[in-house]
Design a protein around this motif. Structure first.
Motif, PDB file in Angstrom:
ATOM      1  N   VAL A 343       0.837  -1.200   0.000  1.00 56.84           N
ATOM      2  CA  VAL A 343       0.000   0.000   0.000  1.00 56.84           C
ATOM      3  C   VAL A 343       0.874   1.253   0.000  1.00 56.84           C
ATOM      4  CG1 VAL A 343      -1.768   1.275   1.290  1.00 56.84           C
ATOM      5  CG2 VAL A 343      -1.833  -1.222   1.221  1.00 56.84           C
ATOM      6  N   HIS A 344       2.006   1.185   0.702  1.00 63.72           N
ATOM      7  CA  HIS A 344       2.961   2.295   0.791  1.00 63.72           C
ATOM      8  C   HIS A 344       4.310   1.865   0.228  1.00 63.72           C
ATOM      9  CE1 HIS A 344       0.500   3.933   4.441  1.00 63.72           C
ATOM     10  NE2 HIS A 344      -0.089   4.170   3.293  1.00 63.72           N
ATOM     11  N   ASP A 345       5.135   2.845  -0.120  1.00 60.56           N
ATOM     12  CA  ASP A 345       6.470   2.521  -0.619  1.00 60.56           C
ATOM     13  C   ASP A 345       7.404   2.226   0.554  1.00 60.56           C
ATOM     14  OD1 ASP A 345       7.253   4.979   0.487  1.00 60.56           O
ATOM     15  OD2 ASP A 345       7.197   6.031  -1.431  1.00 60.56           O
ATOM     16  N   GLU A 346       8.675   1.994   0.247  1.00 62.01           N
ATOM     17  CA  GLU A 346       9.627   1.607   1.285  1.00 62.01           C
ATOM     18  C   GLU A 346       9.838   2.699   2.333  1.00 62.01           C
ATOM     19  OE1 GLU A 346      13.163   0.427  -0.706  1.00 62.01           O
ATOM     20  OE2 GLU A 346      12.295  -1.419  -1.538  1.00 62.01           O
ATOM     21  N   SER A 347       9.532   3.934   1.975  1.00 60.50           N
ATOM     22  CA  SER A 347       9.662   5.047   2.916  1.00 60.50           C
ATOM     23  C   SER A 347       8.383   5.290   3.709  1.00 60.50           C
ATOM     24  CB  SER A 347      10.055   6.326   2.160  1.00 60.50           C
ATOM     25  OG  SER A 347      11.280   6.152   1.481  1.00 60.50           O
ATOM     26  N   GLY A 348       7.361   4.476   3.442  1.00 59.85           N
ATOM     27  CA  GLY A 348       6.104   4.631   4.165  1.00 59.85           C
ATOM     28  C   GLY A 348       5.150   5.624   3.546  1.00 59.85           C
ATOM     29  N   ASN A 349       5.438   6.058   2.320  1.00 63.13           N
ATOM     30  CA  ASN A 349       4.570   7.023   1.652  1.00 63.13           C
ATOM     31  C   ASN A 349       3.545   6.308   0.778  1.00 63.13           C
ATOM     32  OD1 ASN A 349       6.068   9.348   2.599  1.00 63.13           O
ATOM     33  ND2 ASN A 349       7.651   8.778   1.132  1.00 63.13           N
ATOM     34  N   PRO A 350       2.344   6.878   0.654  1.00 57.11           N
ATOM     35  CA  PRO A 350       1.326   6.269  -0.212  1.00 57.11           C
ATOM     36  C   PRO A 350       1.834   6.153  -1.653  1.00 57.11           C
ATOM     37  CG  PRO A 350       0.356   7.975   1.164  1.00 57.11           C
ATOM     38  CD  PRO A 350       1.837   8.088   1.329  1.00 57.11           C
ATOM     39  N   ILE A 351       1.507   5.043  -2.301  1.00 56.56           N
ATOM     40  CA  ILE A 351       1.922   4.841  -3.693  1.00 56.56           C
ATOM     41  C   ILE A 351       0.895   5.510  -4.591  1.00 56.56           C
ATOM     42  CG2 ILE A 351       2.507   3.138  -5.458  1.00 56.56           C
ATOM     43  CD1 ILE A 351       3.176   1.183  -3.212  1.00 56.56           C
ATOM     44  N   ILE A 352       1.137   6.777  -4.880  1.00 58.64           N
ATOM     45  CA  ILE A 352       0.223   7.572  -5.697  1.00 58.64           C
ATOM     46  C   ILE A 352       1.021   8.444  -6.661  1.00 58.64           C
ATOM     47  CG2 ILE A 352      -1.618   7.643  -3.965  1.00 58.64           C
ATOM     48  CD1 ILE A 352      -0.640  10.465  -3.228  1.00 58.64           C
ATOM     49  N   THR A 353       0.328   8.986  -7.640  1.00 59.22           N
ATOM     50  CA  THR A 353       0.894   9.974  -8.557  1.00 59.22           C
ATOM     51  C   THR A 353       0.351  11.339  -8.164  1.00 59.22           C
ATOM     52  OG1 THR A 353       1.099   8.378 -10.372  1.00 59.22           O
ATOM     53  CG2 THR A 353       1.010  10.717 -10.964  1.00 59.22           C
ATOM     54  N   ARG A 354       1.215  12.280  -7.977  1.00 61.49           N
ATOM     55  CA  ARG A 354       0.792  13.608  -7.520  1.00 61.49           C
ATOM     56  C   ARG A 354      -0.040  14.327  -8.584  1.00 61.49           C
ATOM     57  NH1 ARG A 354       2.771  15.041  -2.799  1.00 61.49           N
ATOM     58  NH2 ARG A 354       4.591  13.971  -1.933  1.00 61.49           N
ATOM     59  N   THR A 355      -1.012  15.099  -8.112  1.00 63.62           N
ATOM     60  CA  THR A 355      -1.884  15.853  -9.018  1.00 63.62           C
ATOM     61  C   THR A 355      -1.809  17.345  -8.703  1.00 63.62           C
ATOM     62  OG1 THR A 355      -3.765  15.508  -7.526  1.00 63.62           O
ATOM     63  CG2 THR A 355      -3.472  13.924  -9.318  1.00 63.62           C
ATOM     64  N   ASP A 356      -0.603  17.800  -8.319  1.00 62.81           N
ATOM     65  CA  ASP A 356      -0.419  19.221  -8.046  1.00 62.81           C
ATOM     66  C   ASP A 356       0.710  19.754  -8.931  1.00 62.81           C
ATOM     67  OD1 ASP A 356       1.964  18.300  -6.880  1.00 62.81           O
ATOM     68  OD2 ASP A 356       1.110  18.290  -4.861  1.00 62.81           O
ATOM     69  N   SER A 357       1.159  20.958  -8.642  1.00 64.42           N
ATOM     70  CA  SER A 357       2.171  21.612  -9.474  1.00 64.42           C
ATOM     71  C   SER A 357       3.524  20.906  -9.445  1.00 64.42           C
ATOM     72  CB  SER A 357       2.343  23.073  -9.033  1.00 64.42           C
ATOM     73  OG  SER A 357       2.733  23.137  -7.670  1.00 64.42           O
ATOM     74  N   SER A 358       3.730  20.016  -8.478  1.00 62.89           N
ATOM     75  CA  SER A 358       4.994  19.285  -8.424  1.00 62.89           C
ATOM     76  C   SER A 358       5.086  18.233  -9.536  1.00 62.89           C
ATOM     77  CB  SER A 358       5.164  18.601  -7.062  1.00 62.89           C
ATOM     78  OG  SER A 358       4.202  17.564  -6.892  1.00 62.89           O
ATOM     79  N   ASN A 359       3.972  17.942 -10.158  1.00 55.52           N
ATOM     80  CA  ASN A 359       3.928  16.979 -11.258  1.00 55.52           C
ATOM     81  C   ASN A 359       3.507  17.694 -12.538  1.00 55.52           C
ATOM     82  OD1 ASN A 359       3.612  14.838 -13.008  1.00 55.52           O
ATOM     83  ND2 ASN A 359       1.778  14.028 -12.006  1.00 55.52           N
ATOM     84  N   PRO A 360       4.451  18.077 -13.381  1.00 55.61           N
ATOM     85  CA  PRO A 360       4.097  18.827 -14.598  1.00 55.61           C
ATOM     86  C   PRO A 360       3.218  18.024 -15.556  1.00 55.61           C
ATOM     87  CG  PRO A 360       6.386  18.106 -14.686  1.00 55.61           C
ATOM     88  CD  PRO A 360       5.909  17.835 -13.293  1.00 55.61           C
ATOM     89  N   TRP A 361       3.326  16.696 -15.520  1.00 56.71           N
ATOM     90  CA  TRP A 361       2.524  15.873 -16.420  1.00 56.71           C
ATOM     91  C   TRP A 361       1.042  16.006 -16.138  1.00 56.71           C
ATOM     92  CZ3 TRP A 361       5.542  14.507 -20.163  1.00 56.71           C
ATOM     93  CH2 TRP A 361       6.898  14.247 -19.927  1.00 56.71           C
ATOM     94  N   TRP A 362       0.704  16.262 -14.876  1.00 55.83           N
ATOM     95  CA  TRP A 362      -0.699  16.416 -14.524  1.00 55.83           C
ATOM     96  C   TRP A 362      -1.285  17.676 -15.153  1.00 55.83           C
ATOM     97  CZ3 TRP A 362      -4.692  13.816 -13.218  1.00 55.83           C
ATOM     98  CH2 TRP A 362      -5.838  14.492 -12.777  1.00 55.83           C
ATOM     99  N   GLY A 363      -0.579  18.786 -15.032  1.00 51.05           N
ATOM    100  CA  GLY A 363      -1.053  20.034 -15.637  1.00 51.05           C
ATOM    101  C   GLY A 363      -1.166  19.925 -17.150  1.00 51.05           C
ATOM    102  N   LEU A 364      -0.201  19.260 -17.767  1.00 50.10           N
ATOM    103  CA  LEU A 364      -0.246  19.054 -19.216  1.00 50.10           C
ATOM    104  C   LEU A 364      -1.471  18.252 -19.621  1.00 50.10           C
ATOM    105  CD1 LEU A 364       3.516  18.235 -19.884  1.00 50.10           C
ATOM    106  CD2 LEU A 364       2.290  20.227 -20.751  1.00 50.10           C
ATOM    107  N   LEU A 365      -1.794  17.236 -18.828  1.00 50.02           N
ATOM    108  CA  LEU A 365      -2.966  16.410 -19.121  1.00 50.02           C
ATOM    109  C   LEU A 365      -4.244  17.230 -19.043  1.00 50.02           C
ATOM    110  CD1 LEU A 365      -3.882  13.304 -19.451  1.00 50.02           C
ATOM    111  CD2 LEU A 365      -4.460  13.494 -17.029  1.00 50.02           C
ATOM    112  N   GLU A 366      -4.384  17.983 -17.978  1.00 50.13           N
ATOM    113  CA  GLU A 366      -5.582  18.821 -17.819  1.00 50.13           C
ATOM    114  C   GLU A 366      -5.735  19.779 -18.985  1.00 50.13           C
ATOM    115  OE1 GLU A 366      -6.715  19.590 -13.258  1.00 50.13           O
ATOM    116  OE2 GLU A 366      -4.777  20.450 -13.824  1.00 50.13           O
ATOM    117  N   ASP A 367      -4.646  20.463 -19.349  1.00 49.94           N
ATOM    118  CA  ASP A 367      -4.694  21.434 -20.439  1.00 49.94           C
ATOM    119  C   ASP A 367      -5.048  20.770 -21.765  1.00 49.94           C
ATOM    120  OD1 ASP A 367      -3.995  23.377 -18.633  1.00 49.94           O
ATOM    121  OD2 ASP A 367      -1.878  23.444 -19.209  1.00 49.94           O
ATOM    122  N   ALA A 368      -4.453  19.611 -22.017  1.00 45.33           N
ATOM    123  CA  ALA A 368      -4.663  18.935 -23.296  1.00 45.33           C
ATOM    124  C   ALA A 368      -6.110  18.458 -23.438  1.00 45.33           C
ATOM    125  CB  ALA A 368      -3.708  17.756 -23.419  1.00 45.33           C
ATOM    126  N   ILE A 369      -6.681  17.935 -22.363  1.00 50.11           N
ATOM    127  CA  ILE A 369      -8.064  17.474 -22.410  1.00 50.11           C
ATOM    128  C   ILE A 369      -9.003  18.652 -22.627  1.00 50.11           C
ATOM    129  CG2 ILE A 369      -9.921  16.432 -21.044  1.00 50.11           C
ATOM    130  CD1 ILE A 369      -7.769  14.611 -19.786  1.00 50.11           C
TER     131      ILE A 369
END
Length: 453
Positions: A343-369
């Protein structure tokens, strides 16, 4: 009452009907003429290949996909991490191959079908008068794989040249866990050498006009609980019988399940944010030639559960609940996991993809759609499991997205279908996304345009 129509008037009426009919036919033809009809035909061909588990025709699918690659002048190779389970990988080289590449991921296998419960053969890819394409895999997820290819076809035809390399992978075995497909792929040096920067994978249909997009998913824990106890006469009441102990466990699990379900029903949590627990099987009793021995309490009883744990949950707390409440050793109970995904990675963090400004791919996806005329719902945690989890565990950003708006969710259901207009619109959506991703360069956190290179 009958009356005669003068011949001249009859002629004019006939002419008007003929013109109107021709106009309607021309309108229908234009909506599916040339490229659109060809796009749908290729989709039907892919759907007609029977890749249902447990005996998918992987090689026929691979041959079809390699032929599509040749028609698009894409590089192709077929890799078998496990014999008999080919993964097809296509490549459109970018002008700057040093930049992290884009992986457009899909799987070729589909789930079985109960033929007698379908209106049309699930591998006929029949299109009805409403434009619905009936086929196993029409939503999950042959649509996405072919939409990738069609979007690439359109981009190539337009003269577009990607800066980043684009890979399209068609992997086996997702429907049975992906262990011999994506599981082997992500562990290989082969993947590391591709220098992937972002992964697109499947999502779910949306019953409304807004597309759904997923940044994480629930991890599958397949739990088996076994209770033991001394056998006894069917009329005897005594403590710690196997069946009694298992029933206590089932009641505790039922209460937990109800509490999680209440959170969903009251809107306090989305489906993907709750821990789901569903009993998959129940086994007990002493068999006899006519059924079961009715006057004998058995010495063993067992139950299996499909548990899905969201990345926002506390897995350690859930494990304690299982050990102390659901299957305590004090009640002669044991448990084990058939499968237990992290459920979490080796550091204990949730295994997720960020959906904020720290992830440029997310903003690109929103804009493209948005540029392609689509709308996005609030990002979600996928309620089940996809192959995206393998890539996220490697630290790669992975987004689950299937462009199917105004569409009932029919994956794994009888009469699975996708409307042709929804499919064609999805090609446009992917064209916009791929173009945005393949044109993006990051320098010190700032986006640069293609013209600046």
């Amino acid at each position: 009452m009958e009356f005669d129509i003068p011949k001249v008037l009859y002629f004019h009426l006939s002419l008007l009907i003929l013109v109107a009919s021709s106009t309607i036919e021309a309108s229908d033809s234009s909506s599916l003429s040339s490229s659109a009809a060809e796009i749908l035909s290729r989709f039907q061909q892919y759907l007609q290949i029977n890749t249902a588990q447990p005996a998918p025709n992987y090689y026929e699918a691979a041959d079809f996909l390699v032929a599509q690659a040749k028609s698009l002048s894409l590089e192709s190779q077929t890799i078998e991490f496990v014999k008999g389970k080919p993964m097809v990988l296509l490549k459109w080289p970018g002008a700057h191959p040093d930049l992290p590449a884009i992986l457009l991921y899909s799987h070729t296998d589909v789930v079985p079908s109960e033929l007698h419960k379908w209106m049309y053969d699930p591998f006929s890819a029949h299109i009805d008068q409403n434009g619905h394409i009936y086929a196993r895999g029409s939503q999950d997820m042959k649509c996405v794989g072919m939409q990738y290819l069609e979007a690439v076809r359109r981009l190539k035809a337009s003269g577009f040249q990607p800066l980043r390399s684009i890979y399209l992978s068609f992997s086996p075995d997702e429907e049975i866990g992906g262990h011999d497909g994506a599981g082997k792929f992500v562990e290989s040096e082969f993947l590391k050498n591709l220098n992937i920067g972002v992964v697109l994978d499947e999502g779910l249909a949306s019953p409304n006009e807004n597309y759904r997009v997923f940044y994480g998913e629930r991890s599958p824990w397949w739990l088996v609980i076994k209770a033991t106890g001394a056998p006894g006469h069917g009329a005897k009441l005594y403590d710690n019988s196997a069946m009694e102990n298992l029933l206590k466990s089932l009641e505790s699990i039922r209460r937990f399940r109800a509490s999680q379900f209440d959170l969903i029903k009251t809107g306090l949590k989305a489906e993907g944010e709750a821990v789901s627990v569903n009993m998959a099987y129940l086994k007990g009793g002493t068999p006899s030639p006519t059924g079961f021995v009715m006057n004998l309490q058995p010495s063993e009883a067992e139950a299996g559960f499909d548990i899905r744990v969201p990345p926002t949950a506390d897995p350690e707390s859930l494990e304690r609940r299982i050990a102390e409440e659901w299957a305590p050793a004090s009640r002669n109970m044991t448990f084990w996991f058939v499968q237990k995904a992290p459920v979490h990675d080796e550091s204990g963090n949730p295994i997720i993809t960020r959906t904020d400004s720290s992830n440029p791919w997310w903003g690109l996806l929103e804009d493209a759609i948005r540029k392609a005329g689509g709308k996005l719902q609030k990002p979600e945690i996928f309620p089940a499991a996809t192959d995206s989890r393998y890539f996220r565990r490697q630290g790669l950003p992975a987004v689950g997205f299937s462009p199917m708006a105004n569409t009932p969710i029919l994956l794994h259901d009888h009469n699975e279908f996708l409307n042709r207009d929804v499919y064609l619109k999805g090609v446009e959506i992917y064209e916009s996304i791929i173009k945005a991703y393949a044109s993006y360069v990051e320098d010190g956190g700032n986006r640069e345009s293609r013209d600046e290179l």
